[in-house]
Scaffold this motif. Structure first.
Motif, mmCIF file in Angstrom:
data_model
loop_
_atom_site.group_PDB
_atom_site.id
_atom_site.type_symbol
_atom_site.label_atom_id
_atom_site.label_comp_id
_atom_site.label_asym_id
_atom_site.label_seq_id
_atom_site.Cartn_x
_atom_site.Cartn_y
_atom_site.Cartn_z
ATOM 1 N N LEU A 121 0.839 -1.418 0.025
ATOM 2 C CA LEU A 121 0.007 -0.142 0.103
ATOM 3 C C LEU A 121 0.809 1.180 -0.044
ATOM 4 O O LEU A 121 0.182 2.364 -0.099
ATOM 5 N N ASP A 122 2.418 0.956 -0.041
ATOM 6 C CA ASP A 122 2.972 2.107 0.058
ATOM 7 C C ASP A 122 2.936 3.412 -1.163
ATOM 8 O O ASP A 122 3.057 4.424 -1.047
ATOM 9 N N GLY A 123 2.306 2.806 -2.466
ATOM 10 C CA GLY A 123 2.236 3.634 -3.515
ATOM 11 C C GLY A 123 0.911 4.539 -3.295
ATOM 12 O O GLY A 123 0.929 5.429 -4.062
ATOM 13 N N LEU A 124 -0.120 4.369 -2.436
ATOM 14 C CA LEU A 124 -1.177 5.119 -2.359
ATOM 15 C C LEU A 124 -0.822 6.443 -1.644
ATOM 16 O O LEU A 124 -0.320 6.622 -0.700
ATOM 17 N N ASP A 125 -1.385 7.427 -2.198
ATOM 18 C CA ASP A 125 -1.491 8.767 -1.500
ATOM 19 C C ASP A 125 -2.494 9.059 -0.560
ATOM 20 O O ASP A 125 -3.829 9.379 -1.068
ATOM 21 N N ARG A 126 -2.477 8.501 0.680
ATOM 22 C CA ARG A 126 -3.473 8.289 1.535
ATOM 23 C C ARG A 126 -4.301 9.993 1.622
ATOM 24 O O ARG A 126 -5.584 9.873 1.796
ATOM 25 N N ALA A 127 -3.471 10.937 1.779
ATOM 26 C CA ALA A 127 -3.951 12.294 1.948
ATOM 27 C C ALA A 127 -5.021 12.621 0.708
ATOM 28 O O ALA A 127 -5.789 13.273 0.959
ATOM 29 N N PRO A 146 -16.858 7.680 5.027
ATOM 30 C CA PRO A 146 -18.030 8.525 5.335
ATOM 31 C C PRO A 146 -19.323 8.603 4.562
ATOM 32 O O PRO A 146 -20.412 8.735 5.001
ATOM 33 N N ASP A 147 -19.121 8.421 3.147
ATOM 34 C CA ASP A 147 -20.219 8.528 2.295
ATOM 35 C C ASP A 147 -20.963 7.209 1.805
ATOM 36 O O ASP A 147 -21.514 7.003 0.922
ATOM 37 N N GLY A 148 -20.275 6.118 2.504
ATOM 38 C CA GLY A 148 -20.541 4.739 1.823
ATOM 39 C C GLY A 148 -19.696 4.180 1.116
ATOM 40 O O GLY A 148 -18.861 4.874 0.179
ATOM 41 N N LEU A 149 -19.673 2.837 0.873
ATOM 42 C CA LEU A 149 -18.628 2.191 -0.057
ATOM 43 C C LEU A 149 -19.113 2.540 -1.527
ATOM 44 O O LEU A 149 -18.031 2.653 -2.404
ATOM 45 N N GLY A 150 -20.277 2.506 -2.091
ATOM 46 C CA GLY A 150 -20.522 2.924 -3.246
ATOM 47 C C GLY A 150 -20.039 4.078 -3.851
ATOM 48 O O GLY A 150 -19.925 4.189 -5.301
ATOM 49 N N ARG A 151 -19.890 5.170 -3.133
ATOM 50 C CA ARG A 151 -19.185 6.393 -3.757
ATOM 51 C C ARG A 151 -17.601 6.412 -3.343
ATOM 52 O O ARG A 151 -17.282 7.454 -3.528
ATOM 53 N N SER A 152 -17.289 5.593 -2.743
ATOM 54 C CA SER A 152 -15.834 5.656 -2.084
ATOM 55 C C SER A 152 -14.828 5.371 -3.120
ATOM 56 O O SER A 152 -14.556 4.510 -3.908
ATOM 57 N N LYS A 153 -13.723 6.378 -3.526
ATOM 58 C CA LYS A 153 -12.644 6.532 -4.380
ATOM 59 C C LYS A 153 -11.522 5.458 -3.791
ATOM 60 O O LYS A 153 -11.090 4.654 -4.376
ATOM 61 N N LEU A 154 -11.382 5.616 -2.624
ATOM 62 C CA LEU A 154 -10.403 4.840 -1.760
ATOM 63 C C LEU A 154 -10.869 3.364 -1.795
ATOM 64 O O LEU A 154 -10.155 2.564 -2.183
ATOM 65 N N GLY A 155 -12.106 3.049 -1.733
ATOM 66 C CA GLY A 155 -12.646 1.708 -1.857
ATOM 67 C C GLY A 155 -12.249 1.131 -3.252
ATOM 68 O O GLY A 155 -11.929 -0.262 -3.290
ATOM 69 N N GLU A 156 -12.613 2.089 -4.213
ATOM 70 C CA GLU A 156 -12.307 1.410 -5.473
ATOM 71 C C GLU A 156 -10.895 1.187 -5.778
ATOM 72 O O GLU A 156 -10.637 0.128 -6.254
ATOM 73 N N VAL A 157 -10.152 1.909 -5.353
ATOM 74 C CA VAL A 157 -8.582 1.745 -5.349
ATOM 75 C C VAL A 157 -8.146 0.462 -4.571
ATOM 76 O O VAL A 157 -7.569 -0.524 -5.060
ATOM 77 N N LEU A 158 -8.534 0.264 -3.383
ATOM 78 C CA LEU A 158 -8.341 -0.908 -2.602
ATOM 79 C C LEU A 158 -9.008 -2.163 -3.191
ATOM 80 O O LEU A 158 -8.515 -3.174 -2.695
ATOM 81 N N SER A 159 -9.941 -2.000 -4.003
ATOM 82 C CA SER A 159 -10.474 -3.266 -4.469
ATOM 83 C C SER A 159 -9.703 -3.994 -5.742
ATOM 84 O O SER A 159 -10.215 -4.926 -6.415
ATOM 85 N N ARG A 160 -8.984 -3.301 -6.212
ATOM 86 C CA ARG A 160 -8.198 -3.637 -7.574
ATOM 87 C C ARG A 160 -7.503 -4.861 -7.258
ATOM 88 O O ARG A 160 -6.636 -5.005 -6.307
#
Length: 190
Positions: A121-127, A146-160
């Motif tokens: 996960l080092d390549g992810l820009d958490r900020a 906070p807005d749920g998984l369906g709208r999550s950009k981070l969730g999308e990246v983590l699910s690759r």
């Protein structure tokens, strides 16, 4: 003989009409493997059962038995993780986010088949994803959206798939996480 409670977490079933595993067929299938007290939760692949701890052969062996039975019965392969109640409770108790102050749709746990090295996960820009956040745990990843998984950009990246290549990963929202803890918990003898 010690009987232990486990949860089987099936990955990628009953989504978009693919890999249909009706819970009404899964329960007798698991009972047929010799498991007791078989229950299911929701249609997303959560089953709870008991078996003699001495006969279990470990979580990986149980997962293989469940996976083979599903493939034999339904005709397709399904990744399965099996975790005992103590592990599920430990994961819930170790949550780094204020779970009691959040809605179930805002907090998720991804369970992994093995420990995941943080360097993946080092390549992810958490900020760049704030206020969304994640933390690694014991064979688990906690995800706050906070807005749920369906709208999550981070969730999308983590699910690759490439991010966790070679590791079975399956996610549950916090409502399901706590329900599985409840269903696999020790009976209250008090």
């Amino acid at each position: 003989m010690t009987v232990k409670a486990y949860a089987a977490l099936l990955r990628g079933i009953n989504v978009g009409g693919k890999k249909k595993v009706p819970m009404g067929e899964l329960r007798p299938l698991l009972s047929g493997l010799g498991f007791g007290d078989v229950r299911t939760h929701l249609q997303s692949g959560n089953a709870v059962f008991t078996t003699a701890a001495d006969d279990a052969g470990g979580e990986d062996a149980l997962a293989a038995r469940v996976s083979e039975a599903i493939e034999g019965h339904f005709g397709f392969a399904v990744d399965v993780l099996v975790r005992d109640g103590a592990y599920l409770k430990a994961v819930a108790d170790a949550c780094p986010f204020p779970a009691s102050a959040l809605e179930g749709k805002q907090l998720h746990v991804t369970y992994f088949s093995e420990p995941v090295d943080a360097s993946r996960l080092d390549g992810l820009d958490r900020a760049a994803f704030l206020p969304e956040e994640f933390r690694l745990g014991d064979r688990a990843l906690y995800l706050y959206t906070p807005d749920g998984l369906g709208r999550s950009k981070l969730g999308e990246v983590l699910s690759r798939p490439a991010l966790f290549k070679g590791v079975i990963a399956t996610s549950r929202n916090w409502n399901t996480v706590t329900k599985l803890v409840e269903l696999t918990g020790e009976p209250d003898h008090g």
